[in-house]
Design a protein around this motif. Structure first.
Motif, PDB file in Angstrom:
ATOM      1  N   UNK A 123       0.820  -1.229   0.000  1.00 19.15           N
ATOM      2  CA  UNK A 123       0.000   0.000   0.000  1.00 19.15           C
ATOM      3  C   UNK A 123       0.849   1.273   0.000  1.00 19.15           C
ATOM      4  N   UNK A 124       1.774   1.457  -0.927  1.00 17.36           N
ATOM      5  CA  UNK A 124       2.609   2.665  -0.868  1.00 17.36           C
ATOM      6  C   UNK A 124       1.797   3.953  -0.933  1.00 17.36           C
ATOM      7  N   UNK A 125       0.693   3.963  -1.654  1.00 19.98           N
ATOM      8  CA  UNK A 125      -0.071   5.210  -1.808  1.00 19.98           C
ATOM      9  C   UNK A 125      -1.337   5.252  -0.974  1.00 19.98           C
ATOM     10  N   UNK A 126      -2.045   4.130  -0.924  1.00 16.64           N
ATOM     11  CA  UNK A 126      -3.425   4.178  -0.423  1.00 16.64           C
ATOM     12  C   UNK A 126      -3.590   3.886   1.068  1.00 16.64           C
ATOM     13  N   UNK A 127      -2.486   3.783   1.796  1.00 22.00           N
ATOM     14  CA  UNK A 127      -2.639   3.483   3.222  1.00 22.00           C
ATOM     15  C   UNK A 127      -3.099   4.739   3.976  1.00 22.00           C
ATOM     16  N   UNK A 128      -3.627   4.517   5.163  1.00 20.33           N
ATOM     17  CA  UNK A 128      -4.010   5.657   6.021  1.00 20.33           C
ATOM     18  C   UNK A 128      -3.851   5.250   7.488  1.00 20.33           C
ATOM     19  N   UNK A 129      -3.197   6.101   8.268  1.00 20.03           N
ATOM     20  CA  UNK A 129      -3.088   5.916   9.718  1.00 20.03           C
ATOM     21  C   UNK A 129      -3.917   7.033  10.338  1.00 20.03           C
ATOM     22  N   UNK A 130      -5.087   6.702  10.875  1.00 20.64           N
ATOM     23  CA  UNK A 130      -5.894   7.740  11.530  1.00 20.64           C
ATOM     24  C   UNK A 130      -5.747   7.630  13.047  1.00 20.64           C
ATOM     25  N   UNK A 131      -5.328   8.723  13.637  1.00 15.91           N
ATOM     26  CA  UNK A 131      -5.056   8.765  15.072  1.00 15.91           C
ATOM     27  C   UNK A 131      -6.185   9.509  15.790  1.00 15.91           C
ATOM     28  N   UNK A 132      -6.751   8.857  16.805  1.00 14.56           N
ATOM     29  CA  UNK A 132      -7.883   9.454  17.538  1.00 14.56           C
ATOM     30  C   UNK A 132      -7.349  10.131  18.794  1.00 14.56           C
ATOM     31  N   UNK A 133      -7.474  11.444  18.842  1.00 14.65           N
ATOM     32  CA  UNK A 133      -6.968  12.165  20.015  1.00 14.65           C
ATOM     33  C   UNK A 133      -8.079  13.015  20.647  1.00 14.65           C
ATOM     34  N   UNK A 134      -7.649  13.866  21.538  1.00 13.00           N
ATOM     35  CA  UNK A 134      -8.603  14.532  22.432  1.00 13.00           C
ATOM     36  C   UNK A 134      -8.402  16.049  22.453  1.00 13.00           C
ATOM     37  N   UNK A 135      -9.440  16.760  22.845  1.00 18.22           N
ATOM     38  CA  UNK A 135      -9.320  18.223  23.010  1.00 18.22           C
ATOM     39  C   UNK A 135      -8.480  18.582  24.232  1.00 18.22           C
TER      40      UNK A 135
END
Ligand code: NAD
Ligand code: TDX
Length: 368
Positions: A123-135
């Motif tokens: 997945x060189x292009x289409x990967x995604x790391x979504x990080x869930x953080x806080x206010x």
């Protein structure tokens, strides 16, 4: 079609997110990786036991080689990272677990993602790391201050928020330095089903049912911006599908309440439920509402939380303008849905509170 690794998917927000996602995208493949700490609850996901494209993996995000193997072998292209120690009071009592889970754990995931997606070329292009953080990374507001925007400087005040802030910076650095495709969302206080009963809203609901005191820290005037958990899942969905790589998005409820007002509201709603339902009086005989007394009589002002942030509020204008985000569930709807869920799911919270769930985990998971 996406193939997701959802870390912390047996916790409060993670499990709500998994239900939301598989309902909306039934053909996506979802693997939950969760260490089942005290806050993780495998029963939050049992409704998915027979779903072919769902898998639960009992494991730690700090086990980097295991994460790498999952990414590689299951050809996962998206990480949605919820796993964390999440309770501020616990971070004050014992910060070490927060450093391990929130900082080292996030770094372990980033290393695994970099190795498999970038170094090995999956997945060189289409990967995604979504990080869930806080206010909470933005610190505390005074009355009248504008809400936190994406430009607000970080000023974390508790070991919890400092550990989340550190993890946000690591995510940012892996994008800037190595080119990992990341997004981050910073969200306000969530509420809804599967909320662990150490947090204010479920704690108050359950204590009323048991006739136990409702502890209000300090003078009860601290303010939080509450968001129904499904709306958080919706916001993350928008960011994963349409958010810009490398960007952060603030997600909030535009719904500020002082703690004392929220507790009084829950008391009033509970009194109304009991007044119109004799079965509740039989089920919860020690609740003051069973004797026709006000639940608010249980309110007790206690010692303040150390370093207690006064006010959180989110300015949602960026995510609104860029991705069309708006919370869908009003607070009036959400709080009643939540109260009904706790009344209908006594087995869930009793098992968490009386230790029988922990015993079940010991038998089914620790031995594995
Ligand atoms: P939670 O405490 O209910 O759940 C955390 C989950 O992570 C649990 O299932 C736990 O078993 C798992 N976990 C912890 N350490 C782990 C590890 N080392 N490896 C694998 N799994 C591990 O938390 P939550 O309230 O659902 O919060 C989820 C995320 O959202 C957290 O990152 C939190 O910082 C963030 N957040 C929460 C809120 C809120 O109001 N609860 C608001 C904004 C952001
Ligand atoms: O018994 C209590 N009495 C009380 O007055 C508890 C548990 C809390 N409080 C107060 C402290 C806070 O001002 O109520 C407010 C809400 O407390 P929590 O439910 O513990 O949430 P908070 O500390 O605001 O943090 C939550 O929102 C942001 C989540 O736990 C975090 O994970 C998230 O990042």
């Amino acid at each position: 079609m996406k193939r997701l690794l959802v870390t912390g998917g047996a916790g409060f927000i993670g499990s709500n997110f998994v239900h939301y996602w598989l309902e909306k995208y039934p053909n996506d493949h979802v693997v939950v990786l969760d260490a089942l700490t005290y806050a993780g609850n495998a029963s939050n996901l049992t409704a998915l036991d027979d779903v072919q494209n769902f898998e639960f993996v009992h494991g730690d995000i700090n086990d980097t080689s295991r994460v790498e193997a999952l990414l590689r072998e299951q050809e996962l292209d998206t990480i949605v990272h919820f796993a964390a120690e999440s309770h501020v009071d616990r971070s004050i009592e014992g910060p070490d677990a927060f450093i391990t889970a929130n900082i080292l754990g996030t770094h372990s995931l980033l290393k695994a993602a970099r190795q498999v997606w970038l170094s090995e070329g999956k997945c060189p292009l289409d990967h995604r790391f979504h990080h869930v953080s806080t206010d909470e990374v933005f610190g505390s507001l005074e009355t009248g201050d504008p809400g936190f925007s994406e430009q607000t400087a970080y000023a974390p005040n508790s070991p919890y928020s400092a550990s989340k802030a550190s993890s946000d910076f690591l995510v940012r650095a892996y994008h800037h330095t190595y080119g990992l495709n990341v997004t981050t969302s910073n969200c306000s206080n969530n509420y809804g089903p599967y909320h662990f009963p150490e947090k204010l809203i479920p704690l108050v609901m359950i204590n009323i049912l048991h006739g136990k005191n409702l502890p209000i820290y300090g003078n009860g005037m601290n303010i939080r911006d509450w968001l129904y958990v499904e709306d958080h899942a919706y916001g993350i969905d928008l960011v994963i599908n349409s958010g810009k790589v490398g960007e952060t998005y603030n997600i909030g409820g535009c719904n500020e309440w002082t703690n004392i007002d929220i507790v009084n509201l829950i008391c009033k709603l509970m009194d109304e439920k009991f007044a119109s339902n004799d079965l509740l009086k039989k089920r919860f005989p020690t609740s003051p509402a069973s004797a026709g007394k006000d639940s608010a009589s249980l309110i007790e002002y206690v010692k303040d939380r150390a370093g207690h942030d006064f006010r959180y509020a989110i300015d949602t204008s960026y995510i609104e303008a860029e991705l069309g985000y708006q919370p869908k569930v009003t607070f009036e709807q959400g709080i009643v849905k939540t109260l009904d869920w706790y009344l209908e799911n006594e087995d869930w919270w009793q098992a968490v509170m009386d230790g029988s769930y922990q015993a079940w985990i010991e038998t089914n998971y620790k031995a594995a």
